[in-house]
Design an enzyme around this catalytic site. Structure first.
Site, short mmCIF file in Angstrom:
data_model
loop_
_atom_site.label_atom_id
_atom_site.label_comp_id
_atom_site.label_asym_id
_atom_site.label_seq_id
_atom_site.Cartn_x
_atom_site.Cartn_y
_atom_site.Cartn_z
N ASN A 143 0.84 -1.01 -0.08
CA ASN A 143 0.05 0.06 -0.11
C ASN A 143 0.84 1.06 -0.04
OD1 ASN A 143 -1.98 2.00 0.40
ND2 ASN A 143 -2.20 1.55 2.54
N CYS A 184 -2.12 5.19 1.08
CA CYS A 184 -3.06 5.39 2.06
C CYS A 184 -3.00 7.07 2.11
CB CYS A 184 -2.92 4.85 3.32
SG CYS A 184 -4.15 5.43 4.52
#
Ligand SMILES: Cc1cc2nc3c(=O)[nH]c(=O)nc-3n(C[C@H](O)[C@H](O)[C@H](O)COP(=O)(O)OP(=O)(O)OC[C@H]3O[C@@H](n4cnc5c(N)ncnc54)[C@H](O)[C@@H]3O)c2cc1C
Ligand SMILES: Cc1cc2nc3c(=O)[nH]c(=O)nc-3n(C[C@H](O)[C@H](O)[C@H](O)COP(=O)(O)O)c2cc1C
Ligand code: FES
Lengths: 312, 276
Positions: free
Chosen positions: A135, A138
């Site tokens: 990720n 975010c």
């Protein structure tokens, strides 16, 4: 189930790095906990894959409340990547997950590129982890969040570090908060990603007009749900054209029609997020709906519709 | 009982107004629906509706079962989009329910006296508590005193039920239209010498101002208190981490629990005093 065994379409798809999913429907990180929470609602083994809540090197407390706010056809969240940390995940959550017979994808993040590498390394030899989803997108955390994924150079750097740290297939999850997704997608592909997933949430905000305060403790948050689907679909389309590795479509998928739109646009698989909050059985409904849809049209293999967008 | 509750379709049996902007929704559910404990809640969505987008949490007001079905009652106040829509539900309409969810109130156990402190519609889970206590062993002998507060007499709800279930019922209104003229916590504070630890336990539900004031009292007196809290929710089953409430701990590193899963009922002593 309808129809006889012979007419059941093939649902298995490849998403790069040698990973084959039993069907194209996975859960999206942060919307499905560590899987166990849904075991009383659905048969988890039927899922194409489970992507767990984002993991960091150390446990994280998350942002101050309020953390969520409903919007038109969606919601804002500013959870702040609260999680149990990679050690507790391995010690407490994997035992259950590895029994399920479905792909288990560990979503990871770090405060620095180096930290991404450390988390990836720690997960490398853990039995039952199918792949990592990195990720870099975010929007809630000041360090290591949007800055990383919005900068093609940094995105490539993080990917390279994770690539070095692990033998596991890596899916890099992109942020929609960029001007040109193609540039970031290519940079990540060149750095060794096996697949891309997108989109993460779109940065947004909401204000209480009486108190004149932001609804979220963090002021801004990430928008998800049906409201973001058209944006997600457009970005998947752009990413698919920019790279040759598989792309996993995410964003506002509520039913099998939504999921099929992503597949037709070129996504090899999809992830279902916010829909799990509205209906804990959403993923299974989508799998069954997709199967029926294919069956009714006599399509023998779901791969036959991937990337069939007709632009003539 | 299933950990994460169950999804069921319910049929509306009635939806009567009990006070201005206050209603009781009676829902019929299949017998497979789990037994709810006092303080537990359900996530409700009127029909297949997508607007509002998220389901809404409501405490169990009463629940009973006969052979063929479960009857669930929710006491609610109309405050916004979701509850306005709820108010328009009629007999025969369907609702989607997920529940029962969360951690409810501990049963009275060895306690001799239970004190219920309710603000507004917060009376709902406390009626459920009193009712359940009366049905079980030691609860029958339990002395139950209820303190119920509201802005004004017209919107005092649940009193008829509490009257039947409690030994003493005291009422406070902000405008003095009924009972004590002032806050419910002040009304309770005046009676404090009747309640001493460890024989007395406090169960509470109400707006933040009320629970903050109550916290000061019970902490000073060393009374054991459980409180049902509210936060905005999305999933209701502990996965989105959206319903965080700050708990006491190290000041530098805040710690949070989930209202939907670790609560909604918490020991007052663990909750951080947040003056936001
Ligand atoms: C565990 C739990 C149990 C509850 N039990 C009851 C009950 O038995 N009866 C009852 O009337 N209400 C109860 N509530 C509150 C109820 O969920 C909210 O009033 C409802 O969600 C408001 O929805 P709305 O769309 O009408 O309002 P919205 O338009 O969403 O909001 C209107 C106002 O209500 C506030 N609000 C919204 N959601 C919540 C929430 N989850 N908690 C507190 N305030 C909120 C908003 O900040 C706003 O000020 C409970 C809440 C929780 C968390
Ligand atoms: C409450 C919540 C928490 C999330 N947490 C994470 C996370 O930890 N890591 C991550 O990569 N994405 C996270 N996401 C993003 C989702 O995985 C998904 O990309 C996004 O919500 C768009 O999909 P949707 O519209 O189907 O929800 C979160 C989303 C929500 C709503
Ligand atoms: S509402 Fe999702 S964790 Fe509590």
């Amino acid at each position: 189930m309808t129809g006889d065994v012979l007419s059941t379409p093939n649902m298995a798809v490849s998403i790069g790095g040698g990973i084959v999913l039993k069907n194209p429907v996975m859960t999206a990180s942060g919307t499905f906990g560590y899987g166990e929470e849904f075991s009383s609602h659905i048969d988890l083994s039927r899922l194409g894959g489970i992507v767990v809540k984002g993991l960091s090197l150390r446990p994280r407390a998350g942002n101050r409340p309020p953390r969520i706010m409903e919007t038109s056809a969606g919601m804002l969240n500013a959870i702040g990547l609260e999680n149990v940390g990679v050690e507790a995940f391995i010690a407490e959550k994997m035992k259950f997950l590895r029994t399920l017979g479905t792909a288990i994808v560990a979503n990871i993040f770090g405060d620095t590129p180096k930290e991404y590498g450390s988390v990836a390394e720690r997960l490398n030899d853990v039995e039952g982890v199918t792949a990592l989803e990195v990720n870099i997108s975010c929007p809630n955390v000041k360090t290591g969040g949007v800055d990383l994924g919005a900068d093609p150079v940094m995105a490539g750097k993080v990917t390279r570090i994770v690539r070095k740290a692990t033998d596991l297939p890596i899916i890099v999850k992109l942020t929609p908060n960029v001007t040109d997704i193609g540039v970031v997608a290519r940079s990540v592909e060149e750095a060794g990603a096996d697949a891309l997933s997108l989109i993460n949430t779109l940065k947004g905000m909401s204000v209480d007009i009486e108190s004149r305060r932001p609804h979220l403790g963090n002021i801004t948050g990430g928008l998800s749900g049906p409201a973001v689907k058209p944006v997600a679909l457009r970005m998947v389309w752009e990413a698919v054209r920019a790279v040759s590795i598989p792309v996993i479509g995410i964003g506002g998928i509520m039913n099998h029609e939504d999921a099929l739109e992503f597949l037709i646009t070129g996504a090899s698989a999809v992830q279902v997020g916010t829909a799990n909050f509205i209906n804990p059985a959403a993923t299974i409904d989508i799998i069954e709906g997709m199967e029926r849809w294919l069956e009714n049209r006599g399509i023998a293999d779901v791969n036959q519709i991937v990337g069939t967008l007709d632009l003539s | 009982m299933k950990e994460g509750g169950q999804i069921e379709m319910g049929i509306v049996r009635s939806n009567d107004e009990v006070a201005p902007d206050h209603r009781i929704l009676a829902i019929e559910l299949p017998p497979s629906f789990g037994d709810g404990q006092p303080g537990q809640f359900v996530m409700l969505r009127p029909g297949e509706c997508r607007d509002p987008f998220l389901p809404r949490p409501f405490s169990i007001y009463t629940m009973d079962r006969d052979g063929e079905s479960v009857h669930l009652y929710l006491l609610y106040r109309v405050v916004g989009k979701g509850t306005v829509l709820m108010a328009s539900l009629r007999r025969g309409d369907t609702v989607m329910l997920l529940g029962p969810l969360g951690r409810g109130f501990d049963p009275p156990g060895e306690a001799e006296k239970a004190v219920l402190v309710a603000g507004g519609v917060g009376v709902a889970p406390l009626v459920c508590y009193a009712e359940r206590a009366r049905k079980t062993g030691s609860g029958r002998a339990l002395e139950i005193t209820a303190y119920v507060g509201a802005r004004t007499e017209g919107i005092l709800v649940g009193l008829d039920r509490l009257e039947a279930l409690c030994d003493v019922l005291k009422v406070a209104t902000d405008d003095g239209s009924r009972g004590y003229n002032g806050t419910v916590t002040e009304l309770f504070r005046r009676d404090l010498d009747k309640f001493r630890p460890p024989g007395s336990v406090v169960k509470a539900c109400g707006p933040k101002g009320m629970t903050d004031a109550l916290r000061d009292i019970v902490e000073r007196e060393g009374l054991y208190c459980q409180v049902s809290l509210e936060e905005r929710m999305a999933c209701g089953i502990g996965v989105c981490l959206g319903c965080a409430v700050r708990v006491k701990g190290d000041d530098a590193e805040p710690a949070y629990l989930r209202v939907c899963k670790d609560g909604p009922v918490f020991d007052m002593g663990v909750i951080y005093r947040d003056d936001r």
